[in-house]
Design a protein around this motif. Sequence first.
Motif, mmCIF file in Angstrom:
data_model
loop_
_atom_site.group_PDB
_atom_site.id
_atom_site.type_symbol
_atom_site.label_atom_id
_atom_site.label_comp_id
_atom_site.label_asym_id
_atom_site.label_seq_id
_atom_site.Cartn_x
_atom_site.Cartn_y
_atom_site.Cartn_z
ATOM 1 N N ILE A 147 42.071 4.169 22.116
ATOM 2 C CA ILE A 147 41.123 3.841 23.178
ATOM 3 C C ILE A 147 39.985 4.837 23.053
ATOM 4 C CG2 ILE A 147 40.757 3.734 25.655
ATOM 5 C CD1 ILE A 147 43.750 3.081 25.922
ATOM 6 N N ARG A 148 38.795 4.328 22.880
ATOM 7 C CA ARG A 148 37.637 5.210 22.719
ATOM 8 C C ARG A 148 36.886 5.263 24.042
ATOM 9 N NH1 ARG A 148 37.883 6.482 17.505
ATOM 10 N NH2 ARG A 148 38.610 4.917 16.058
ATOM 11 N N ASP A 149 37.377 6.113 24.935
ATOM 12 C CA ASP A 149 36.790 6.266 26.262
ATOM 13 C C ASP A 149 36.678 7.756 26.537
ATOM 14 O OD1 ASP A 149 36.197 6.429 28.973
ATOM 15 O OD2 ASP A 149 37.573 4.837 29.546
ATOM 16 N N LYS A 150 35.468 8.245 26.818
ATOM 17 C CA LYS A 150 35.247 9.676 27.041
ATOM 18 C C LYS A 150 35.982 10.189 28.279
ATOM 19 C CE LYS A 150 30.822 9.869 24.718
ATOM 20 N NZ LYS A 150 29.417 10.184 24.799
ATOM 21 N N ASN A 151 36.388 9.294 29.182
ATOM 22 C CA ASN A 151 37.076 9.707 30.400
ATOM 23 C C ASN A 151 38.579 9.902 30.191
ATOM 24 O OD1 ASN A 151 34.711 9.607 32.003
ATOM 25 N ND2 ASN A 151 34.881 7.385 32.034
ATOM 26 N N ILE A 152 39.080 9.502 29.040
ATOM 27 C CA ILE A 152 40.507 9.649 28.752
ATOM 28 C C ILE A 152 40.676 10.735 27.703
ATOM 29 C CG2 ILE A 152 42.558 8.512 27.839
ATOM 30 C CD1 ILE A 152 41.395 5.874 28.867
ATOM 31 N N ASN A 153 41.489 11.724 28.021
ATOM 32 C CA ASN A 153 41.674 12.851 27.103
ATOM 33 C C ASN A 153 43.152 13.220 27.074
ATOM 34 O OD1 ASN A 153 41.141 14.893 25.353
ATOM 35 N ND2 ASN A 153 40.455 16.330 26.893
ATOM 36 N N ARG A 154 43.997 12.249 26.734
ATOM 37 C CA ARG A 154 45.426 12.515 26.715
ATOM 38 C C ARG A 154 46.046 11.778 25.537
ATOM 39 N NH1 ARG A 154 49.307 12.724 31.724
ATOM 40 N NH2 ARG A 154 47.544 13.999 32.252
ATOM 41 N N LEU A 155 46.914 12.454 24.843
ATOM 42 C CA LEU A 155 47.636 11.848 23.736
ATOM 43 C C LEU A 155 49.097 12.229 23.875
ATOM 44 C CD1 LEU A 155 47.818 10.417 20.972
ATOM 45 C CD2 LEU A 155 47.328 12.620 19.920
ATOM 46 N N THR A 156 49.954 11.235 23.982
ATOM 47 C CA THR A 156 51.388 11.463 24.021
ATOM 48 C C THR A 156 51.968 10.822 22.774
ATOM 49 O OG1 THR A 156 51.383 11.378 26.423
ATOM 50 C CG2 THR A 156 53.504 11.090 25.322
ATOM 51 N N VAL A 157 52.685 11.604 22.008
ATOM 52 C CA VAL A 157 53.213 11.124 20.739
ATOM 53 C C VAL A 157 54.700 11.422 20.682
ATOM 54 C CG1 VAL A 157 53.124 11.387 18.242
ATOM 55 C CG2 VAL A 157 51.026 11.529 19.583
ATOM 56 N N ILE A 158 55.459 10.435 20.306
ATOM 57 C CA ILE A 158 56.878 10.634 20.045
ATOM 58 C C ILE A 158 57.075 10.252 18.588
ATOM 59 C CG2 ILE A 158 59.220 9.962 20.640
ATOM 60 C CD1 ILE A 158 58.117 9.246 23.438
ATOM 61 N N ALA A 159 57.257 11.252 17.753
ATOM 62 C CA ALA A 159 57.344 11.019 16.308
ATOM 63 C C ALA A 159 58.803 10.897 15.893
ATOM 64 C CB ALA A 159 56.685 12.177 15.569
#
Length: 83
Positions: A3-15
Amino acid sequence: KRIRDKNINRLTVIANESYDDFAKALQSEIEEDCGVNFQGRIKDRAQRTKVIYKKNFQADPLFLAIWNKIKYKTTYRVHYDTN
């Protein structure tokens, strides 16, 4: 899906692989897609070291020079949860 949105700054990754393998693959993908060069900047959280601030670090000219460059791009929030 990105999602390319400047208001969103979160990444949750389960590898489902080792962290190093995952981080290298993710960096390579982002470098190819976006033209960004990470040069190994993603670090393993378990290998972090505690930083102890010097007294009066705010008066250090080096700190002030860096702060003056980033302060307009920085948001500082405090949330107090009190009874």
